[in-house]
Design a protein around this motif. Structure first.
Motif, PDB file in Angstrom:
ATOM      1  N   TRP A  15      70.304 -53.578  23.274  1.00 13.45           N
ATOM      2  CA  TRP A  15      69.268 -52.978  22.439  1.00 13.45           C
ATOM      3  C   TRP A  15      69.838 -51.751  21.736  1.00 13.45           C
ATOM      4  CZ3 TRP A  15      63.851 -52.856  25.171  1.00 13.45           C
ATOM      5  CH2 TRP A  15      63.483 -54.150  25.507  1.00 13.45           C
ATOM      6  N   PRO A  16      69.722 -51.687  20.416  1.00 17.28           N
ATOM      7  CA  PRO A  16      70.344 -50.588  19.651  1.00 17.28           C
ATOM      8  C   PRO A  16      69.996 -49.188  20.144  1.00 17.28           C
ATOM      9  CG  PRO A  16      69.386 -52.228  18.176  1.00 17.28           C
ATOM     10  CD  PRO A  16      68.985 -52.618  19.558  1.00 17.28           C
ATOM     11  N   SER A 122      68.828 -61.093  25.362  1.00 17.28           N
ATOM     12  CA  SER A 122      68.377 -59.700  25.323  1.00 17.28           C
ATOM     13  C   SER A 122      67.809 -59.344  23.960  1.00 17.28           C
ATOM     14  CB  SER A 122      69.545 -58.764  25.666  1.00 17.28           C
ATOM     15  OG  SER A 122      69.982 -59.011  26.972  1.00 17.28           O
ATOM     16  N   ILE A 123      68.403 -59.891  22.905  1.00 23.02           N
ATOM     17  CA  ILE A 123      67.929 -59.601  21.546  1.00 23.02           C
ATOM     18  C   ILE A 123      66.593 -60.290  21.280  1.00 23.02           C
ATOM     19  CG2 ILE A 123      68.455 -59.932  19.075  1.00 23.02           C
ATOM     20  CD1 ILE A 123      69.958 -57.595  20.474  1.00 23.02           C
ATOM     21  N   GLU A 124      66.400 -61.514  21.756  1.00 22.13           N
ATOM     22  CA  GLU A 124      65.097 -62.182  21.624  1.00 22.13           C
ATOM     23  C   GLU A 124      64.015 -61.361  22.326  1.00 22.13           C
ATOM     24  OE1 GLU A 124      65.692 -66.972  21.597  1.00 22.13           O
ATOM     25  OE2 GLU A 124      66.474 -65.910  23.370  1.00 22.13           O
ATOM     26  N   PHE A 125      64.335 -60.884  23.515  1.00 24.06           N
ATOM     27  CA  PHE A 125      63.398 -60.062  24.272  1.00 24.06           C
ATOM     28  C   PHE A 125      63.102 -58.765  23.526  1.00 24.06           C
ATOM     29  CE2 PHE A 125      62.531 -57.268  28.107  1.00 24.06           C
ATOM     30  CZ  PHE A 125      61.290 -57.799  28.382  1.00 24.06           C
ATOM     31  N   TYR A 126      64.123 -58.160  22.948  1.00 21.41           N
ATOM     32  CA  TYR A 126      63.975 -56.939  22.161  1.00 21.41           C
ATOM     33  C   TYR A 126      62.946 -57.142  21.042  1.00 21.41           C
ATOM     34  CZ  TYR A 126      65.232 -53.294  18.767  1.00 21.41           C
ATOM     35  OH  TYR A 126      65.192 -52.246  17.876  1.00 21.41           O
ATOM     36  N   VAL A 129      59.413 -57.532  22.474  1.00 22.08           N
ATOM     37  CA  VAL A 129      58.901 -56.244  22.936  1.00 22.08           C
ATOM     38  C   VAL A 129      58.505 -55.380  21.738  1.00 22.08           C
ATOM     39  CG1 VAL A 129      59.547 -54.069  24.068  1.00 22.08           C
ATOM     40  CG2 VAL A 129      60.086 -56.254  25.159  1.00 22.08           C
ATOM     41  N   LYS A 130      59.316 -55.362  20.697  1.00 22.47           N
ATOM     42  CA  LYS A 130      59.010 -54.568  19.498  1.00 22.47           C
ATOM     43  C   LYS A 130      57.729 -55.067  18.830  1.00 22.47           C
ATOM     44  CE  LYS A 130      62.046 -51.500  19.689  1.00 22.47           C
ATOM     45  NZ  LYS A 130      61.578 -50.156  20.000  1.00 22.47           N
ATOM     46  N   GLN A 131      57.541 -56.373  18.827  1.00 20.67           N
ATOM     47  CA  GLN A 131      56.321 -56.953  18.248  1.00 20.67           C
ATOM     48  C   GLN A 131      55.094 -56.492  19.047  1.00 20.67           C
ATOM     49  OE1 GLN A 131      56.214 -61.242  18.398  1.00 20.67           O
ATOM     50  NE2 GLN A 131      54.620 -61.368  16.869  1.00 20.67           N
ATOM     51  N   GLU A 133      54.923 -53.748  20.921  1.00 20.80           N
ATOM     52  CA  GLU A 133      54.762 -52.308  20.682  1.00 20.80           C
ATOM     53  C   GLU A 133      53.991 -52.069  19.392  1.00 20.80           C
ATOM     54  OE1 GLU A 133      58.716 -50.622  20.728  1.00 20.80           O
ATOM     55  OE2 GLU A 133      58.570 -50.147  22.859  1.00 20.80           O
ATOM     56  N   SER A 134      54.282 -52.865  18.386  1.00 20.26           N
ATOM     57  CA  SER A 134      53.590 -52.756  17.103  1.00 20.26           C
ATOM     58  C   SER A 134      52.105 -53.093  17.257  1.00 20.26           C
ATOM     59  CB  SER A 134      54.260 -53.698  16.096  1.00 20.26           C
ATOM     60  OG  SER A 134      53.636 -53.604  14.859  1.00 20.26           O
ATOM     61  N   LYS A 135      51.785 -54.115  18.031  1.00 20.83           N
ATOM     62  CA  LYS A 135      50.385 -54.481  18.284  1.00 20.83           C
ATOM     63  C   LYS A 135      49.656 -53.376  19.038  1.00 20.83           C
ATOM     64  CE  LYS A 135      50.780 -59.504  18.289  1.00 20.83           C
ATOM     65  NZ  LYS A 135      50.648 -60.735  19.072  1.00 20.83           N
ATOM     66  N   ILE A 136      50.324 -52.797  20.031  1.00 22.49           N
ATOM     67  CA  ILE A 136      49.725 -51.711  20.804  1.00 22.49           C
ATOM     68  C   ILE A 136      49.432 -50.524  19.891  1.00 22.49           C
ATOM     69  CG2 ILE A 136      50.162 -49.984  22.613  1.00 22.49           C
ATOM     70  CD1 ILE A 136      51.821 -52.183  24.077  1.00 22.49           C
ATOM     71  N   LYS A 137      50.405 -50.164  19.061  1.00 21.54           N
ATOM     72  CA  LYS A 137      50.247 -49.032  18.139  1.00 21.54           C
ATOM     73  C   LYS A 137      49.093 -49.285  17.174  1.00 21.54           C
ATOM     74  CE  LYS A 137      52.820 -46.247  14.850  1.00 21.54           C
ATOM     75  NZ  LYS A 137      54.057 -46.075  14.108  1.00 21.54           N
TER      76      LYS A 137
END
Length: 170
Positions: A15-16, A122-126, A129-131, A133-137
């Motif tokens: 994860w970057p 790991s990148i698919e999971f990343y 997770v980002k998607q 996080e966007s929904k939560i926000k």
């Protein structure tokens, strides 16, 4: 319930933002991963085990820490890798539950797939997770934008009238 095993250091290295944090502090990168995964797990209702290698730590015993209702962090014992811990555990629960293994280690993906788990890089999971996080926000912003935060809502009516008199007298 979906059960997810996360190869902690593999994810940190993939994860970057975690990889950047790791350059300064592995502990900070681990804590950030745990916090991020905890939010994801709570939102999705998944049970997640984040497994970190401690196989090179002399005399290390397996350590488990329940971080939240849905997340447990595991440090492996001396001479046990995260991969071997995950393989052993997946083999034990195998096809009785919906099990996912998050790692970019292709050999680990193959082995766990053979034992009944669904593999996820790991990148698919990343990205997943980002998607989330966007929904939560978005939900949080929507909730707070509906709430009024005016002065009239916060103070007593008689105080509001006094302030209005002062404003008009100027």
């Amino acid at each position: 319930m979906r059960i997810i095993f996360v190869d902690g250091y593999n994810v940190i290295n993939s994860w970057p933002e975690l990889n950047d944090i790791k350059n300064y502090s592995f502990e900070a990168a681990r804590q950030q991963l745990i916090e991020t995964v905890s939010n994801y797990a709570a939102y999705k209702g998944y049970s997640i085990f984040i497994v970190f290698d401690a196989h090179m730590v002399v005399g290390s015993l397996e350590k488990r820490e329940k971080v939240s209702e849905n997340v447990e962090v595991i440090f492996t014992k001396e001479n046990e890798t995260a991969d071997s811990f995950i393989e052993k555990t997946v083999n034990r629960i195998g096809r009785r539950s919906e099990v996912f293994v998050v790692t970019s280690d292709s050999l680990e993906q193959q082995i766990t797939f053979q034992r009944g788990a669904v593999r996820m890089s790991s990148i698919e999971f990343y990205h997943e997770v980002k998607q989330i996080e966007s929904k939560i926000k978005s939900k949080i912003e929507k909730k707070y934008s509906k709430q009024k935060h005016t002065l009239e809502d916060r103070i007593a009516k008689d105080m509001l009238e006094k302030l209005e008199k002062i404003r008009k007298s100027r």
